[in-house]
Design a protein around this motif. Structure first.
Motif, PDB file in Angstrom:
ATOM      1  N   SER A 173     -10.400   8.971  -2.386  1.00 40.97           N
ATOM      2  CA  SER A 173      -9.529   7.855  -2.005  1.00 40.97           C
ATOM      3  C   SER A 173      -8.117   7.913  -2.604  1.00 40.97           C
ATOM      4  O   SER A 173      -7.165   7.589  -1.890  1.00 40.97           O
ATOM      5  CB  SER A 173     -10.201   6.521  -2.311  1.00 40.97           C
ATOM      6  OG  SER A 173     -10.530   6.449  -3.670  1.00 40.97           O
ATOM      7  N   PRO A 174      -7.920   8.350  -3.861  1.00 34.15           N
ATOM      8  CA  PRO A 174      -6.523   8.426  -4.313  1.00 34.15           C
ATOM      9  C   PRO A 174      -5.701   9.405  -3.464  1.00 34.15           C
ATOM     10  O   PRO A 174      -4.563   9.100  -3.084  1.00 34.15           O
ATOM     11  CB  PRO A 174      -6.627   8.936  -5.754  1.00 34.15           C
ATOM     12  CG  PRO A 174      -8.022   8.658  -6.162  1.00 34.15           C
ATOM     13  CD  PRO A 174      -8.853   8.730  -4.924  1.00 34.15           C
ATOM     14  N   LEU A 185      -6.323  10.307  -0.344  1.00 32.53           N
ATOM     15  CA  LEU A 185      -6.138   9.767   1.002  1.00 32.53           C
ATOM     16  C   LEU A 185      -5.064   8.682   0.999  1.00 32.53           C
ATOM     17  O   LEU A 185      -4.229   8.607   1.902  1.00 32.53           O
ATOM     18  CB  LEU A 185      -7.465   9.186   1.521  1.00 32.53           C
ATOM     19  CG  LEU A 185      -8.593  10.198   1.728  1.00 32.53           C
ATOM     20  CD1 LEU A 185      -9.861   9.494   2.183  1.00 32.53           C
ATOM     21  CD2 LEU A 185      -8.193  11.246   2.751  1.00 32.53           C
ATOM     22  N   LEU A 186      -5.068   7.862  -0.045  1.00 31.42           N
ATOM     23  CA  LEU A 186      -4.079   6.798  -0.132  1.00 31.42           C
ATOM     24  C   LEU A 186      -2.674   7.387  -0.290  1.00 31.42           C
ATOM     25  O   LEU A 186      -1.711   6.918   0.333  1.00 31.42           O
ATOM     26  CB  LEU A 186      -4.409   5.870  -1.305  1.00 31.42           C
ATOM     27  CG  LEU A 186      -3.631   4.572  -1.337  1.00 31.42           C
ATOM     28  CD1 LEU A 186      -3.807   3.805  -0.037  1.00 31.42           C
ATOM     29  CD2 LEU A 186      -4.066   3.700  -2.511  1.00 31.42           C
ATOM     30  N   ALA A 187      -2.574   8.454  -1.092  1.00 31.04           N
ATOM     31  CA  ALA A 187      -1.276   9.107  -1.273  1.00 31.04           C
ATOM     32  C   ALA A 187      -0.772   9.640   0.064  1.00 31.04           C
ATOM     33  O   ALA A 187       0.408   9.491   0.402  1.00 31.04           O
ATOM     34  CB  ALA A 187      -1.384  10.226  -2.300  1.00 31.04           C
ATOM     35  N   ALA A 188      -1.667  10.252   0.838  1.00 39.41           N
ATOM     36  CA  ALA A 188      -1.272  10.772   2.148  1.00 39.41           C
ATOM     37  C   ALA A 188      -0.854   9.616   3.061  1.00 39.41           C
ATOM     38  O   ALA A 188       0.119   9.729   3.813  1.00 39.41           O
ATOM     39  CB  ALA A 188      -2.434  11.549   2.770  1.00 39.41           C
ATOM     40  N   TRP A 189      -1.577   8.516   2.962  1.00 42.38           N
ATOM     41  CA  TRP A 189      -1.264   7.343   3.797  1.00 42.38           C
ATOM     42  C   TRP A 189       0.145   6.851   3.502  1.00 42.38           C
ATOM     43  O   TRP A 189       0.949   6.619   4.413  1.00 42.38           O
ATOM     44  CB  TRP A 189      -2.292   6.237   3.523  1.00 42.38           C
ATOM     45  CG  TRP A 189      -2.242   5.083   4.470  1.00 42.38           C
ATOM     46  CD1 TRP A 189      -3.018   4.921   5.581  1.00 42.38           C
ATOM     47  CD2 TRP A 189      -1.381   3.950   4.412  1.00 42.38           C
ATOM     48  NE1 TRP A 189      -2.689   3.754   6.210  1.00 42.38           N
ATOM     49  CE2 TRP A 189      -1.689   3.134   5.526  1.00 42.38           C
ATOM     50  CE3 TRP A 189      -0.376   3.543   3.540  1.00 42.38           C
ATOM     51  CZ2 TRP A 189      -1.034   1.934   5.784  1.00 42.38           C
ATOM     52  CZ3 TRP A 189       0.289   2.355   3.785  1.00 42.38           C
ATOM     53  CH2 TRP A 189      -0.039   1.567   4.900  1.00 42.38           C
ATOM     54  N   VAL A 190       0.452   6.697   2.222  1.00 40.28           N
ATOM     55  CA  VAL A 190       1.767   6.176   1.846  1.00 40.28           C
ATOM     56  C   VAL A 190       2.872   7.146   2.250  1.00 40.28           C
ATOM     57  O   VAL A 190       3.933   6.747   2.734  1.00 40.28           O
ATOM     58  CB  VAL A 190       1.822   5.882   0.324  1.00 40.28           C
ATOM     59  CG1 VAL A 190       3.210   5.438  -0.079  1.00 40.28           C
ATOM     60  CG2 VAL A 190       0.802   4.829  -0.043  1.00 40.28           C
ATOM     61  N   LEU A 191       2.598   8.450   2.073  1.00 46.36           N
ATOM     62  CA  LEU A 191       3.579   9.456   2.475  1.00 46.36           C
ATOM     63  C   LEU A 191       3.892   9.329   3.965  1.00 46.36           C
ATOM     64  O   LEU A 191       5.057   9.300   4.384  1.00 46.36           O
ATOM     65  CB  LEU A 191       3.031  10.854   2.155  1.00 46.36           C
ATOM     66  CG  LEU A 191       3.913  12.030   2.523  1.00 46.36           C
ATOM     67  CD1 LEU A 191       5.173  12.006   1.673  1.00 46.36           C
ATOM     68  CD2 LEU A 191       3.175  13.346   2.339  1.00 46.36           C
ATOM     69  N   LEU A 192       2.842   9.217   4.777  1.00 47.59           N
ATOM     70  CA  LEU A 192       3.037   9.078   6.221  1.00 47.59           C
ATOM     71  C   LEU A 192       3.773   7.784   6.539  1.00 47.59           C
ATOM     72  O   LEU A 192       4.644   7.753   7.414  1.00 47.59           O
ATOM     73  CB  LEU A 192       1.680   9.095   6.935  1.00 47.59           C
ATOM     74  CG  LEU A 192       0.991  10.448   7.024  1.00 47.59           C
ATOM     75  CD1 LEU A 192      -0.354  10.311   7.721  1.00 47.59           C
ATOM     76  CD2 LEU A 192       1.853  11.436   7.774  1.00 47.59           C
ATOM     77  N   SER A 229      -1.201   7.541  -7.851  1.00 46.01           N
ATOM     78  CA  SER A 229      -1.301   8.866  -8.438  1.00 46.01           C
ATOM     79  C   SER A 229      -0.107   9.099  -9.321  1.00 46.01           C
ATOM     80  O   SER A 229       1.026   8.872  -8.927  1.00 46.01           O
ATOM     81  CB  SER A 229      -1.372   9.926  -7.348  1.00 46.01           C
ATOM     82  OG  SER A 229      -0.086  10.158  -6.818  1.00 46.01           O
ATOM     83  N   LYS A 230      -0.397   9.560 -10.513  1.00 47.04           N
ATOM     84  CA  LYS A 230       0.697   9.811 -11.444  1.00 47.04           C
ATOM     85  C   LYS A 230       1.394  11.116 -11.095  1.00 47.04           C
ATOM     86  O   LYS A 230       2.346  11.515 -11.724  1.00 47.04           O
ATOM     87  CB  LYS A 230       0.140   9.864 -12.870  1.00 47.04           C
ATOM     88  CG  LYS A 230      -0.410   8.531 -13.320  1.00 47.04           C
ATOM     89  CD  LYS A 230       0.694   7.656 -13.933  1.00 47.04           C
ATOM     90  CE  LYS A 230       0.213   6.251 -14.190  1.00 47.04           C
ATOM     91  NZ  LYS A 230       0.754   5.295 -13.220  1.00 47.04           N
ATOM     92  N   LYS A 231       0.893  11.793 -10.103  1.00 44.95           N
ATOM     93  CA  LYS A 231       1.430  13.116  -9.791  1.00 44.95           C
ATOM     94  C   LYS A 231       2.588  13.058  -8.806  1.00 44.95           C
ATOM     95  O   LYS A 231       3.203  14.060  -8.507  1.00 44.95           O
ATOM     96  CB  LYS A 231       0.351  14.007  -9.183  1.00 44.95           C
ATOM     97  CG  LYS A 231      -0.702  14.402 -10.186  1.00 44.95           C
ATOM     98  CD  LYS A 231      -1.771  15.213  -9.484  1.00 44.95           C
ATOM     99  CE  LYS A 231      -3.033  15.286 -10.315  1.00 44.95           C
ATOM    100  NZ  LYS A 231      -4.195  15.560  -9.511  1.00 44.95           N
ATOM    101  N   GLY A 232       2.864  11.890  -8.280  1.00 45.45           N
ATOM    102  CA  GLY A 232       3.956  11.795  -7.330  1.00 45.45           C
ATOM    103  C   GLY A 232       3.508  12.172  -5.932  1.00 45.45           C
ATOM    104  O   GLY A 232       2.329  12.295  -5.654  1.00 45.45           O
TER     105      GLY A 232
END
Lengths: 566, 383
Positions: free
Chosen positions: A490-491, A493-500, A560-563
């Motif tokens: 989920s982290p 997937l959420l990161a991909a969601w926000v990016l999109l 994500s702390k990774k950006g």
């Protein structure tokens, strides 16, 4: 191609049903538009027909009279991508390999210009450095009394400069990721063997980084070939046309000249394919396993008295790519008219009220863009997840082809592919043109490579035995997916969601042909607004867009702390 | 061990016959498109501790994963507790979750998003066990592995050894029909590995559950198994009790892979049911009897394996006519608990395991004796 996470299959196995279905869908939405584009380029009959009525080379012969379109495109893309990549290498090296202070914050600031986007960059820089009335030139006049222009962004170097500035963060993320995945003992070993710092860099680091650097360059090159906002806004005054602006002009003219536009597009796609071929050839046999999935903590080099110089480089980039553009636009958005004044007393929030509440077109665009962002994020993440799942967790052949197909849009200049998508939307018997749904489909397809890349990264890292343990202990496929796989992913997937979400909100190239009266969206709305004047209002709209993107950025940092994972 | 005579271990011989619990028949499977298991058959008895032992790439893990239902075999049949769970012929393939097994993975596969309790309770919860029963059982198995005080901790805070214990508890919790273990100790450091090996042995004794254990470590296989299946290139090389495999390897591969052995090559002087005699260099070596003639090597020589622990070194010749030779100590390596000698003898060089209570010097002349029962005729390897 640009990205390959699977080895080429060695043995033939039967193709699985999900692979077959996905292949069919992708062939329809990626292959069919390209087919229409190719057909259109050779259409010498009825120029308004979607299916060629008569085939011939006349469009290409006509194109010979406009070769400067192609030449200009290659010129700005080549120059911009080389400068952008070089800048990214320098920034990545400073921030990931040296011990300059404040790296975490600087890393974040360096990546922000990418989600903010080239349209914002172009508008801001035309405000900053236009030959007449640009802030920098005005300041120069006030200080020296001279009436000569210090800088002129309405020029080829200006276009190259702004393009490089706003594409650098992508290359920075790609190269930085590779730098962090390199085993530092490889360099340490070289040092122990007696190689100096420079010799180690030249003989070990650079060759190991070469695939990532070349890959970043190729991404930038193709992305810049499809760039639209920057050459339009900065090139229009000097009648400097690149392929994308020429295609736009041919589309908007009356009557629209689709076949010539398609011919321009096809030629550009051929150049993009040549670049991909060159890249693949250059990397043949050089996929180093040493740059693996693991992230290392490399020993950071202390640059001693050079540290302030390196910091200055990073600060300078953040200044010209982030602080100056945003600052200018914020100030411009507070003005009563197009003449900038710095006295806060005369500032007003009226422009915001106008674009958000009073003017229906922009109000609608803000709402629609939010809807599209959510839609693209959700549908794009879902599709990319299913693709990544089928490709990496199922058996059967066809998975290699599926991955290549999913990554194909990345090798196509975006505005050209968007034109092809427009024809697909018109050709499908579904009356989608002029609806938000058409824009949604276009966004999902053009951003599929990005989403797939990002999600594959997390799927591949998920240790298979975590799921297998669930199955052996009695969990059904569905139960394991629900209780183990999705929670763990989920982290990512959420990161991909926000990016999109972010790149959908700021997108222009993919929606410029599809957005219209029935489907106002922010990017094209800002562009059209600019086209018809009214700088303070445009700036207000841009600031609104940027605030939305910043809000998304805050979410992504929180999860994500990774950006931003690219 | 030096005093030990071949075949004298009566305790192991008297093991009861077990009911067949897992039966694997003509199993074939491929891994990444290459054949990994090439038609093997074996049984695991109820409550038996069986190890699949072999070097990496021998097909042992693929075999285990086929039994677990995580890989699909290409041919053959697998039955668990009398029920066919896979059959290529009858097109049966029971999904993993309905085979009622459990497994310990090399990576432990502890779910990082769950607590220790949630990890261990998983198998019970997916089978819809009553909440109170779940709590009781989880507490019980965690106590069994000494982890009950960690019950509500997040699983990410655990060390390697603790994760291993939780993984074991998790696999015991749902009372599986059999426990499959895939190199469970290989990610632990040497000291912890020995400790966990003893723990595993204790758990096996307490739970009496059927174990199928995959390892490349002969010590683990020896220590933990009732029976060992040695695999090589997707085929079974030898099946037997640990000591049987150690003392009477069938082939050069087994002799080399398990323990340390001298492989002596010579031509056969005679072969009778009471034993065979090989001519090894200038030495006449009397060997233990073997029913069939072993496969000779490419040069037509027969091979005999002599474990480095079995030759005896003396300063004077001992009794008996056979297998006594004069030799010279060429090299001595003192390892602490044991001493390794390299000896020159009429048959060439011989590696011998000694103990610090009697030390020989380099260059010293000695008598060496190889008991006839310790020279085992073995098959040369096919390739």
């Amino acid at each position: 191609m640009l990205f390959r996470s699977l080895a080429r299959p060695t043995r033939r196995e039967p193709i699985s049903l999900p692979s077959l279905v996905l292949l069919g869908v992708l062939l329809l939405v990626i292959g069919y538009p390209l087919l229409l584009l190719a057909g259109m380029a050779f259409n010498v009959g009825d120029a308004q027909a979607l299916v060629p009525t008569q085939l011939g080379f006349a469009n290409f012969v006509r194109l010979l009279r406009h070769l400067e379109w192609v030449r200009n495109t290659l010129l700005v893309s080549a120059a911009g991508s080389v400068i952008g990549t070089a800048l990214a290498v320098v920034l990545a090296w400073i921030l990931y390999r040296t011990s300059v202070p404040g790296r975490a914050l600087l890393e974040l600031l360096v990546t922000i210009p990418y989600p903010i986007g080239p349209l914002v960059g172009a508008l801001a820089w035309s405000e900053l450095a236009s030959p007449r009335g640009g802030l920098i030139n005005s300041l120069f006049h006030a200080l020296t009394g001279s009436h000569a222009s210090l800088v002129n962004v309405y020029s080829v170097p200006g276009i190259v400069f702004v393009m490089a500035l706003f594409e650098t963060p992508v290359a920075f993320l790609m190269i930085g990721a590779a730098m962090r995945r390199m085993d530092p003992t490889l360099e340490e070993c070289s040092a122990v063997m007696g190689a100096g710092r420079l010799a180690t860099a030249l003989r070990v680091t650079v060759p190991l980084m070469a695939p990532a650097i070349l890959s970043a360059w190729l991404f930038l090159f193709i992305s810049m070939m499809g760039a639209f906002a920057i050459p339009t806004i900065l090139g229009a005054n000097s009648r400097f046309y690149v392929a994308t602006t020429a295609i736009y002009m041919l589309f908007e003219g009356y009557p629209p000249q689709y076949p010539l536009a398609a011919a321009v597009g096809l030629v550009l796609i051929v150049f993009a394919a040549a670049a991909v071929w060159f890249y693949t050839r250059a990397l043949r046999g050089k996929s180093y396993a040493v740059v693996g999935g693991r992230t290392y903590k490399p020993r950071l080099i202390d640059m001693g008295r050079w540290t302030p110089v390196l910091l200055a480089v990073v600060y300078a980039y953040i200044l010209v790519a982030l602080v100056l553009p945003l600052g200018t636009l914020v100030i411009a958005s507070l003005q009563r008219n197009s003449n900038l004044t710095f006295s806060a007393a005369s500032w007003t929030l009226h422009n915001y009220r106008y674009v958000l509440f009073e003017f229906p077109t922009t109000r609608q665009a803000v709402v629609n863009s939010l809807l599209l962002g959510v839609g693209t994020g959700t549908a794009g993440t879902a599709l990319a997840f299913i693709l990544a799942w089928v490709i990496h967790r199922s058996r059967g052949s066809g998975r290699f082809a599926l991955e290549q197909l999913a990554m194909l849009p990345q090798s196509l200049p975006r505005l050209i592919f968007a034109a092809a998508l427009l024809w697909m939307i018109l050709a499908l018997p579904l009356k989608l043109y002029g609806t938000l749904f058409a824009v949604l489909i276009a966004y999902i397809i053009v951003f599929l490579p990005l989403a797939y890349r990002s999600i594959t990264g997390v799927v591949v890292q998920l240790d298979r035995s975590l799921e297998e343990a669930g199955r052996v202990l009695g969990g059904s496929w569905l139960a394991v997916m629900r209780t183990i796989t999705l929670p763990l992913l989920s982290p990512g997937l959420l990161a991909a969601w926000v990016l999109l979400f972010m790149i959908s909100v700021r997108e222009v190239s993919a929606s410029i042909f599809l957005a219209g009266p029935g489907a106002q969206v922010l990017g094209p709305a800002i562009f059209n607004f600019w086209d018809s004047g009214g700088l303070p209002q445009v700036s207000a709209l841009v600031v609104v867009q940027t605030i939305i993107i910043f809000a998304a950025l805050i979410v992504i940092r929180a999860v994500s702390k990774k950006g931003v994972a690219l | 061990m030096l005093m030990h005579e071949a075949g004298a271990d009566t305790k192991e011989d008297s093991m009861p016959e077990r009911r067949v619990f897992i039966r694997v028949t003509n199993l074939e499977a491929s891994y990444h498109g290459k054949p990994a298991v090439r038609g093997i058959s074996f049984d695991v008895g109820e409550g038996e501790q069986l190890s699949l032992l072999g070097p990496s790439g021998c097909g042992k893990t693929t075999t285990l994963r086929c039994i677990a239902g995580l890989e699909k075999p290409t041919a053959g049949e697998i039955a668990i507790d009398g029920r066919i769970v896979y059959s290529a012929e009858h097109n049966i393939d029971v999904p993993s979750e309905r085979r009622m097994l459990s497994m310990v993975f090399q990576s432990y596969a502890i779910w990082p998003h769950m607590t220790v309790f949630e990890n261990v309770a998983y198998g019970l919860r997916v089978r819809r066990t009553h909440a109170e029963a779940v709590r009781a059982r989880v507490t019980e198995v965690l106590r069994m592995v000494g982890m009950e005080s960690y019950i509500d901790q997040p699983a990410t805070n655990l060390s390697g050894g603790q994760q291993q214990r939780v993984a074991l508890a998790r696999s015991y919790a749902s009372l599986p029909k059999a426990l499959l273990l895939d190199e469970p100790l290989s990610n632990l450091d040497a000291r912890l590995r020995v400790h966990m090996r003893q723990e595993l042995k204790r758990l096996q004794r307490e739970s009496r559950i059927t174990n199928l254990y995959v390892t490349h470590d002969q010590e683990e296989a020896m220590a933990l198994s009732d029976r060992i299946i040695v695999m090589r290139d997707g085929l079974i090389e030898q099946v037997g009790r640990p000591l049987e495999i150690y003392d009477t390897p069938r082939s050069r591969f087994v002799a080399d892979f398990i323990g340390a052995a001298n492989i002596l090559a010579g031509h056969a002087l005679e072969h009778r049911p009471s034993g065979a005699t090989l001519s090894v260099g200038g030495a006449r070596l009397a060997c233990a009897p073997r029913e069939d003639m072993p496969i000779p090597d490419a040069d037509g020589n027969y091979l005999a394996a002599v474990r480095t622990v079995y030759p005896e070194l003396r300063r004077e010749r001992g009794d008996g006519a056979d297998n006594w030779w004069p030799g010279t100590v060429r090299e001595r390596i003192l390892l602490g608990d044991i001493v390794n000698y390299v000896l020159e003898w009429p048959g060439g060089t011989l590696r011998v395991h000694g103990f610090p209570h009697t030390l020989f010097c380099e260059g010293e002349s000695v008598w060496v004796h190889i008991p006839a029962g310790r020279a085992i005729l073995i098959d040369a390897d096919g390739d």
